[in-house]
Design a protein around this motif. Sequence first.
Motif, PDB file in Angstrom:
ATOM      1  N   ARG A  91       0.807  -1.226   0.000  1.00  8.75           N
ATOM      2  CA  ARG A  91       0.000   0.000   0.000  1.00  8.75           C
ATOM      3  C   ARG A  91       0.841   1.276   0.000  1.00  8.75           C
ATOM      4  O   ARG A  91       0.380   2.329  -0.433  1.00  8.75           O
ATOM      5  CB  ARG A  91      -0.880   0.039   1.256  1.00  8.75           C
ATOM      6  N   ASN A  92       2.030   1.184   0.550  1.00  5.96           N
ATOM      7  CA  ASN A  92       2.867   2.366   0.754  1.00  5.96           C
ATOM      8  C   ASN A  92       3.390   2.874  -0.589  1.00  5.96           C
ATOM      9  O   ASN A  92       4.168   2.200  -1.259  1.00  5.96           O
ATOM     10  CB  ASN A  92       4.028   2.003   1.682  1.00  5.96           C
ATOM     11  N   THR A  93       2.970   4.072  -0.977  1.00  6.08           N
ATOM     12  CA  THR A  93       3.363   4.608  -2.289  1.00  6.08           C
ATOM     13  C   THR A  93       4.845   4.948  -2.368  1.00  6.08           C
ATOM     14  O   THR A  93       5.357   5.208  -3.460  1.00  6.08           O
ATOM     15  CB  THR A  93       2.536   5.858  -2.628  1.00  6.08           C
ATOM     16  N   ALA A  94       5.535   4.950  -1.227  1.00 14.58           N
ATOM     17  CA  ALA A  94       6.984   5.184  -1.243  1.00 14.58           C
ATOM     18  C   ALA A  94       7.758   3.929  -1.624  1.00 14.58           C
ATOM     19  O   ALA A  94       8.956   3.998  -1.929  1.00 14.58           O
ATOM     20  CB  ALA A  94       7.461   5.697   0.116  1.00 14.58           C
ATOM     21  N   VAL A  95       7.104   2.779  -1.615  1.00 15.59           N
ATOM     22  CA  VAL A  95       7.748   1.521  -2.007  1.00 15.59           C
ATOM     23  C   VAL A  95       7.966   1.533  -3.520  1.00 15.59           C
ATOM     24  O   VAL A  95       7.067   1.882  -4.285  1.00 15.59           O
ATOM     25  CB  VAL A  95       6.884   0.311  -1.600  1.00 15.59           C
ATOM     26  N   THR A  96       9.151   1.150  -3.928  1.00 17.94           N
ATOM     27  CA  THR A  96       9.484   1.154  -5.353  1.00 17.94           C
ATOM     28  C   THR A  96       9.698  -0.263  -5.872  1.00 17.94           C
ATOM     29  O   THR A  96      10.009  -1.188  -5.113  1.00 17.94           O
ATOM     30  CB  THR A  96      10.748   1.977  -5.626  1.00 17.94           C
ATOM     31  N   ALA A  97       9.532  -0.393  -7.176  1.00 21.90           N
ATOM     32  CA  ALA A  97       9.868  -1.636  -7.875  1.00 21.90           C
ATOM     33  C   ALA A  97      10.949  -1.292  -8.886  1.00 21.90           C
ATOM     34  O   ALA A  97      10.904  -0.232  -9.516  1.00 21.90           O
ATOM     35  CB  ALA A  97       8.647  -2.216  -8.573  1.00 21.90           C
ATOM     36  N   ALA A  98      11.914  -2.189  -9.044  1.00 18.32           N
ATOM     37  CA  ALA A  98      13.005  -1.926  -9.981  1.00 18.32           C
ATOM     38  C   ALA A  98      13.501  -3.223 -10.585  1.00 18.32           C
ATOM     39  O   ALA A  98      13.726  -4.207  -9.868  1.00 18.32           O
ATOM     40  CB  ALA A  98      14.155  -1.216  -9.273  1.00 18.32           C
ATOM     41  N   VAL A  99      13.650  -3.228 -11.903  1.00 14.96           N
ATOM     42  CA  VAL A  99      14.234  -4.374 -12.600  1.00 14.96           C
ATOM     43  C   VAL A  99      15.744  -4.270 -12.503  1.00 14.96           C
ATOM     44  O   VAL A  99      16.328  -3.235 -12.837  1.00 14.96           O
ATOM     45  CB  VAL A  99      13.812  -4.412 -14.079  1.00 14.96           C
ATOM     46  N   GLN A 100      16.378  -5.329 -12.036  1.00 14.31           N
ATOM     47  CA  GLN A 100      17.824  -5.319 -11.871  1.00 14.31           C
ATOM     48  C   GLN A 100      18.509  -5.957 -13.079  1.00 14.31           C
ATOM     49  O   GLN A 100      17.858  -6.500 -13.967  1.00 14.31           O
ATOM     50  CB  GLN A 100      18.184  -6.011 -10.560  1.00 14.31           C
ATOM     51  N   SER A 101      19.814  -5.857 -13.113  1.00 14.41           N
ATOM     52  CA  SER A 101      20.560  -6.250 -14.312  1.00 14.41           C
ATOM     53  C   SER A 101      20.404  -7.725 -14.657  1.00 14.41           C
ATOM     54  O   SER A 101      20.526  -8.111 -15.829  1.00 14.41           O
ATOM     55  CB  SER A 101      22.049  -5.917 -14.133  1.00 14.41           C
ATOM     56  N   ASP A 102      20.116  -8.577 -13.667  1.00 11.95           N
ATOM     57  CA  ASP A 102      19.952 -10.006 -13.925  1.00 11.95           C
ATOM     58  C   ASP A 102      18.497 -10.387 -14.181  1.00 11.95           C
ATOM     59  O   ASP A 102      18.168 -11.564 -14.304  1.00 11.95           O
ATOM     60  CB  ASP A 102      20.513 -10.834 -12.773  1.00 11.95           C
ATOM     61  N   GLY A 103      17.610  -9.375 -14.262  1.00 11.12           N
ATOM     62  CA  GLY A 103      16.207  -9.644 -14.500  1.00 11.12           C
ATOM     63  C   GLY A 103      15.380  -9.784 -13.238  1.00 11.12           C
ATOM     64  O   GLY A 103      14.149  -9.855 -13.316  1.00 11.12           O
ATOM     65  N   GLY A 104      16.035  -9.822 -12.084  1.00 17.54           N
ATOM     66  CA  GLY A 104      15.298  -9.865 -10.833  1.00 17.54           C
ATOM     67  C   GLY A 104      14.570  -8.555 -10.600  1.00 17.54           C
ATOM     68  O   GLY A 104      14.940  -7.512 -11.148  1.00 17.54           O
ATOM     69  N   VAL A 105      13.530  -8.602  -9.795  1.00 16.29           N
ATOM     70  CA  VAL A 105      12.760  -7.398  -9.468  1.00 16.29           C
ATOM     71  C   VAL A 105      12.841  -7.159  -7.969  1.00 16.29           C
ATOM     72  O   VAL A 105      12.435  -8.009  -7.169  1.00 16.29           O
ATOM     73  CB  VAL A 105      11.287  -7.538  -9.892  1.00 16.29           C
ATOM     74  N   ARG A 106      13.381  -5.987  -7.589  1.00 17.26           N
ATOM     75  CA  ARG A 106      13.438  -5.613  -6.174  1.00 17.26           C
ATOM     76  C   ARG A 106      12.205  -4.800  -5.837  1.00 17.26           C
ATOM     77  O   ARG A 106      11.876  -3.822  -6.502  1.00 17.26           O
ATOM     78  CB  ARG A 106      14.688  -4.795  -5.860  1.00 17.26           C
ATOM     79  N   LEU A 107      11.532  -5.199  -4.752  1.00 23.78           N
ATOM     80  CA  LEU A 107      10.344  -4.498  -4.275  1.00 23.78           C
ATOM     81  C   LEU A 107      10.577  -4.088  -2.824  1.00 23.78           C
ATOM     82  O   LEU A 107      10.784  -4.938  -1.956  1.00 23.78           O
ATOM     83  CB  LEU A 107       9.125  -5.425  -4.361  1.00 23.78           C
ATOM     84  N   GLY A 108      10.566  -2.790  -2.555  1.00 25.42           N
ATOM     85  CA  GLY A 108      10.759  -2.343  -1.185  1.00 25.42           C
ATOM     86  C   GLY A 108      11.130  -0.884  -1.103  1.00 25.42           C
ATOM     87  O   GLY A 108      11.327  -0.211  -2.119  1.00 25.42           O
ATOM     88  N   LEU A 109      11.210  -0.387   0.113  1.00 21.51           N
ATOM     89  CA  LEU A 109      11.718   0.954   0.337  1.00 21.51           C
ATOM     90  C   LEU A 109      13.228   0.946   0.106  1.00 21.51           C
ATOM     91  O   LEU A 109      13.904  -0.043   0.417  1.00 21.51           O
ATOM     92  CB  LEU A 109      11.409   1.410   1.763  1.00 21.51           C
TER      93      LEU A 109
END
Length: 244
Positions: free
Chosen positions: A55-73
């Motif tokens: 729910r927290n709009t400050a949490v980001t999603a990002a695709v990393q160089s190996d294709g993994g997706v980081r989800l978190g502050l």
Amino acid sequence: MSKPPSDYTPRPMSNGTTYALGGVALALIALIVFFAFRWGTGDAEVRNDGYGSVRNTAVTAAVQSDGGVRLGLPEAPKTLEIYEDPMCPGCGSLERLYGQEIAQKIDDGKLAVRYRFVNFLDPKSDSGDYSTRATAALQCVAETGSGVTYSKFHDALLTTRQPEEGSGLTDDELATIATESGAPQPARDCITTGARTDQARQQATAAVEDLKTALDGDAATPSVFDVATKLDTQNQEWVQQVAP
């Protein structure tokens, strides 16, 4: 209460098929060894039921160089690594049981998750590449940067909209779910054009090798790691213990 599905066990090959495929089949079997995640036989409680996705709009999603997706502050002190195949029933069970509890820990800034997607269930889909295409779609949505949107989409693909083996979702269906999750038009276009599919296939295949290395030759999903330590997700308190 949610009852986990029975263990996934690949069907053994018949003698006739074995002889027909010969060394090729044996080589493929040796290349990828897939053991189902075992959930046990008892009932398991859905943790934090009613919380929903991030729910927290400050949490980001990002695709990393190996294709993994980081989800978190960005400042989250701990990052778990979760290996999943989008079609894996055990992965769906993990998300149904613990996804809401994980979401609140992410919202509270207690942990982040790095999702690593594998694709060894591609042959179990009607298109022959559903796991790869779903992985690409997850990356397309993660590129928006919105953790809330990505979390909704990931939750849908792994729980309420997860296809059964032998079926799958089309790219248009994946794009529709992305739109329902709040993804903008560029993410939808990324999915329907297959812009990330080839790259996602290579990255998912590499993730299989990374998982096999981490598990001493096996490739079982879901697998959750706290750095190099594999967590026991049959222990219903594992999320609370790793991020109190």
